[in-house]
Scaffold this motif. Structure first.
Motif, PDB file in Angstrom:
ATOM      1  N   LYS A  83       0.834  -1.191   0.000  1.00  0.00           N
ATOM      2  CA  LYS A  83       0.000   0.000   0.000  1.00  0.00           C
ATOM      3  C   LYS A  83       0.876   1.251   0.000  1.00  0.00           C
ATOM      4  O   LYS A  83       1.841   1.346   0.751  1.00  0.00           O
ATOM      5  N   GLU A  84       0.509   2.207  -0.837  1.00  0.00           N
ATOM      6  CA  GLU A  84       1.370   3.368  -1.045  1.00  0.00           C
ATOM      7  C   GLU A  84       1.600   4.152   0.239  1.00  0.00           C
ATOM      8  O   GLU A  84       2.675   4.731   0.438  1.00  0.00           O
ATOM      9  N   GLU A  85       0.603   4.186   1.130  1.00  0.00           N
ATOM     10  CA  GLU A  85       0.738   4.954   2.368  1.00  0.00           C
ATOM     11  C   GLU A  85       1.468   4.191   3.464  1.00  0.00           C
ATOM     12  O   GLU A  85       1.763   4.743   4.522  1.00  0.00           O
ATOM     13  N   SER A  86       1.779   2.913   3.230  1.00  0.00           N
ATOM     14  CA  SER A  86       2.461   2.100   4.221  1.00  0.00           C
ATOM     15  C   SER A  86       3.891   2.579   4.448  1.00  0.00           C
ATOM     16  O   SER A  86       4.619   2.851   3.495  1.00  0.00           O
ATOM     17  N   VAL A  87       4.293   2.678   5.718  1.00  0.00           N
ATOM     18  CA  VAL A  87       5.666   3.085   6.048  1.00  0.00           C
ATOM     19  C   VAL A  87       6.669   2.113   5.427  1.00  0.00           C
ATOM     20  O   VAL A  87       7.684   2.525   4.858  1.00  0.00           O
TER      21      VAL A  87
ATOM     22  N   ALA B  99       7.488  -6.025  -3.579  1.00  0.00           N
ATOM     23  CA  ALA B  99       7.836  -5.775  -2.184  1.00  0.00           C
ATOM     24  C   ALA B  99       7.383  -6.877  -1.237  1.00  0.00           C
ATOM     25  O   ALA B  99       7.524  -6.741  -0.018  1.00  0.00           O
ATOM     26  N   SER B 100       6.839  -7.966  -1.769  1.00  0.00           N
ATOM     27  CA  SER B 100       6.563  -9.159  -0.965  1.00  0.00           C
ATOM     28  C   SER B 100       6.580 -10.375  -1.879  1.00  0.00           C
ATOM     29  O   SER B 100       6.315 -10.263  -3.085  1.00  0.00           O
ATOM     30  N   ASP B 101       6.886 -11.528  -1.323  1.00  0.00           N
ATOM     31  CA  ASP B 101       6.873 -12.763  -2.109  1.00  0.00           C
ATOM     32  C   ASP B 101       5.487 -13.060  -2.666  1.00  0.00           C
ATOM     33  O   ASP B 101       5.342 -13.525  -3.798  1.00  0.00           O
ATOM     34  N   LEU B 102       4.458 -12.804  -1.864  1.00  0.00           N
ATOM     35  CA  LEU B 102       3.105 -13.099  -2.322  1.00  0.00           C
ATOM     36  C   LEU B 102       2.755 -12.287  -3.569  1.00  0.00           C
ATOM     37  O   LEU B 102       2.157 -12.811  -4.516  1.00  0.00           O
TER      38      LEU B 102
ATOM     39  N   TRP C  57       6.003   2.203 -14.489  1.00  0.00           N
ATOM     40  CA  TRP C  57       6.373   0.903 -13.954  1.00  0.00           C
ATOM     41  C   TRP C  57       6.409   0.890 -12.422  1.00  0.00           C
ATOM     42  O   TRP C  57       6.910  -0.062 -11.815  1.00  0.00           O
ATOM     43  N   ILE C  58       5.889   1.933 -11.792  1.00  0.00           N
ATOM     44  CA  ILE C  58       5.775   1.996 -10.337  1.00  0.00           C
ATOM     45  C   ILE C  58       4.297   1.817  -9.991  1.00  0.00           C
ATOM     46  O   ILE C  58       3.463   2.678 -10.303  1.00  0.00           O
ATOM     47  N   VAL C  59       3.955   0.692  -9.393  1.00  0.00           N
ATOM     48  CA  VAL C  59       2.560   0.403  -9.057  1.00  0.00           C
ATOM     49  C   VAL C  59       2.484  -0.119  -7.621  1.00  0.00           C
ATOM     50  O   VAL C  59       3.481  -0.579  -7.059  1.00  0.00           O
TER      51      VAL C  59
END
Length: 339
Positions: free
Chosen positions: A191-195, A250-253, A219-221
């Motif tokens: 999530k974009e707002e996530s620290v 930013a995560s394996d999932l 390419w930034i999503v």
């Protein structure tokens, strides 16, 4: 009838947090409010079971476990499952039991972690960072109850936090792509707002600049750290006028979701490279096995336990720890995929 903090707060027309602060002699409550609450407590014969001052002397061997933010945001994420499992094992060896707090009513104004922790006489808390963190988390952070945060920055005098070096996670991914000759690199964040997502994004941007690589804004999503969002965001990337061939998720999932999207699009999976983050158990079993930046989940959980135990015993003060990540290379991102 025995009164509760909740009932005292209702009679006084204030929050449970305010009542808790008055009980624990916080200095940020107005004199009139404090007087009114104390009068009601006296009128109804309310006596708190214990105060924050007695907490340090009354060891119950119970630790509160709080997933801060929206319900289910973290309970079912493999990263946090493994962290808490390690934490539980270590705290258990020290003789502690864990008490999991529900946050299903996180949006309610009367949801108060401090009051609940006091009610159950916990010796300390581990707080797992999530999205839309409840304000009452920070009342707990500022209290006399020792707290250690995982993926959430705490600043209280009895608090500490621990997290992986998030910018370094992204730096390792970009460096690996660069050494393989990859130049067309996309970023799928949480999530974009996530620290955490912000830190990984900034690490990605900084490392791209280090190697003089162009950052394509298309390419930034951003997803939400779970598989379905990785699938959806990869579908979006595949519709762009130019398509990235190297994807850092930013995560394996999310990386797994992205791989699934490419396969279902009919494109050759060998034309793309993927790097995830976390090194969850499933990452080595998918096809192709996922290259990832490992977060040492066992170490994070174990260190969180030792820090909290030392804080409860007043052996250490406020601190923050960053854990180094490690690149794990598998077939999803190999030398044969240089672009």
């Amino acid at each position: 009838m025995k009164m509760t903090i909740k009932e005292i707060a209702k009679l006084a027309g204030v929050s449970q947090a305010t009542v808790s602060k008055i009980i624990n002699n916080y200095d940020d409550v107005g004199a009139k409010t404090k007087k009114r609450v104390l009068q009601i407590m006296d009128e109804y014969g309310y006596r708190p079971s214990y105060s924050a001052q007695s907490l340090a002397k009354k060891i119950t061997k119970v630790i509160g476990v709080i997933y801060a933010g929206k319900i289910n945001a973290n309970f079912n994420h493999p990263f946090f499952v493994e962290v808490v499992s390690s934490f539980k094992k270590t705290m258990g060896s020290e003789g502690y039991d864990l008490l999991f707090f529900s946050n299903e009513k996180f949006h309610k104004s009367d949801e108060n972690y401090l009051a609940r922790c006091q009610h159950y006489n916990v010796d300390g808390c581990i707080i797992i960072g999530g999205e839309e963190v409840e304000p009452s988390i920070y009342d707990l952070d500022k209290s006399e109850i020792p707290c250690v945060g995982v993926d959430i920055e705490l600043s209280g005098k009895k608090s500490a936090y621990i997290m992986t070096d998030n910018p370094q996670i992204s730096a390792l991914a970009v460096e690996h792509f660069y050494l393989l000759g990859q130049r067309d690199i996309a970023f799928i964040g949480g999530k974009e707002e996530s620290v955490i997502s912000k830190q990984r994004y900034q690490g990605f941007i900084d490392e791209m600049k280090t190697y003089g690589l162009k950052v394509n804004p298309e390419w930034i999503v951003y997803g939400d750290f779970f598989e379905d969002s990785g699938y959806e965001k990869m579908e979006e990337l595949l519709q762009r006028p130019s398509i990235p061939k190297a994807i850092f998720a930013a995560s394996d999932l999310m990386a797994m979701g992205a791989i699934r999207a490419v396969k279902e699009s009919g494109r050759k999976i060998d034309d793309f490279s993927f790097i995830g983050c976390d090194d969850i158990v499933a990452s080595k079993h998918i096809d192709p096995p996922l290259t990832t930046v490992k977060q040492d989940k066992e170490k994070i959980g174990k260190m969180a336990a030792y820090i909290l135990n030392d804080m409860i015993k007043e052996k250490i003060d406020q601190t923050s720890i960053k854990i180094d990540p490690e690149l794990i290379v598998r077939a999803s991102c190999g030398a044969n995929k240089a672009g």
